[in-house]
Motif scaffolding. Structure first.
Motif, PDB file in Angstrom:
ATOM      1  N   PHE A   1       0.697   4.211  -2.759  1.00 52.54           N
ATOM      2  CA  PHE A   1       0.444   5.591  -2.341  1.00 52.54           C
ATOM      3  C   PHE A   1       1.560   6.505  -2.817  1.00 52.54           C
ATOM      4  CE2 PHE A   1       0.922   9.064   0.734  1.00 52.54           C
ATOM      5  CZ  PHE A   1      -0.329   9.663   0.598  1.00 52.54           C
ATOM      6  N   LYS A   2       2.802   6.042  -2.641  1.00 48.95           N
ATOM      7  CA  LYS A   2       3.967   6.872  -2.965  1.00 48.95           C
ATOM      8  C   LYS A   2       4.132   7.066  -4.473  1.00 48.95           C
ATOM      9  CE  LYS A   2       8.832   7.251  -1.663  1.00 48.95           C
ATOM     10  NZ  LYS A   2       9.920   6.628  -0.900  1.00 48.95           N
TER      11      LYS A   2
ATOM     12  N   PRO B   1       0.829  -1.219   0.000  1.00 45.50           N
ATOM     13  CA  PRO B   1       0.000   0.000   0.000  1.00 45.50           C
ATOM     14  C   PRO B   1       0.860   1.265   0.000  1.00 45.50           C
ATOM     15  CG  PRO B   1      -0.874  -1.590   1.564  1.00 45.50           C
ATOM     16  CD  PRO B   1       0.449  -2.131   1.075  1.00 45.50           C
ATOM     17  N   GLU B   2       1.987   1.211   0.700  1.00 48.59           N
ATOM     18  CA  GLU B   2       2.880   2.376   0.743  1.00 48.59           C
ATOM     19  C   GLU B   2       3.417   2.698  -0.652  1.00 48.59           C
ATOM     20  OE1 GLU B   2       7.144   3.750   2.676  1.00 48.59           O
ATOM     21  OE2 GLU B   2       6.325   1.797   3.178  1.00 48.59           O
TER      22      GLU B   2
END
Length: 114
Positions: free
Chosen positions: A87-88, A83-84
């Motif tokens: 998102f990034k 997920p990071e």
């Protein structure tokens, strides 16, 4: 024998060959039977089972004939983006760039001793 990842390739190949041999025997195939089913020569099956360095295609064919290929999912699972990362970056990364190392400006060996 349990593998920990620190063994050299020769030991790993011998263990892989032994496990394939045990699976073949448990499945009640002779070397000739499984060789025919895998599209390999009997000698190639003998070499794989003894831990000799063999072509990866041959090993995969033998694993397919023993119905073991689905177990590769456990060994090398398909990677899902975190997920990071989504998102990034908004997508799955396709490559890794070398990170720049931080410079040690102003540091002189022995400064930490004072």
């Amino acid at each position: 024998m349990r593998l920990y990842g620190t063994e050299n390739n020769i030991i790993i190949m011998k263990e892989l060959g032994e496990r394939l041999r045990q699976t073949r025997i448990a499945s009640e195939y002779t070397q000739a039977d499984i060789a025919e089913r895998a599209g390999l020569s009997k000698r190639t099956v003998e070499r794989i089972e003894s831990g000799d360095n063999q072509n990866l295609f041959s090993i995969l064919n033998l694993m397919r004939a023993l119905d073991l290929l689905s177990h590769l999912e456990v060994v090398i699972p398909e990677q899902q983006p975190s997920p990071e990362m989504l998102f990034k970056y908004g997508k799955t990364k396709k490559r890794v760039r070398k990170k720049e190392q931080s410079s040690a400006k102003g540091f002189i060996w022995g400064d930490d001793l004072n």
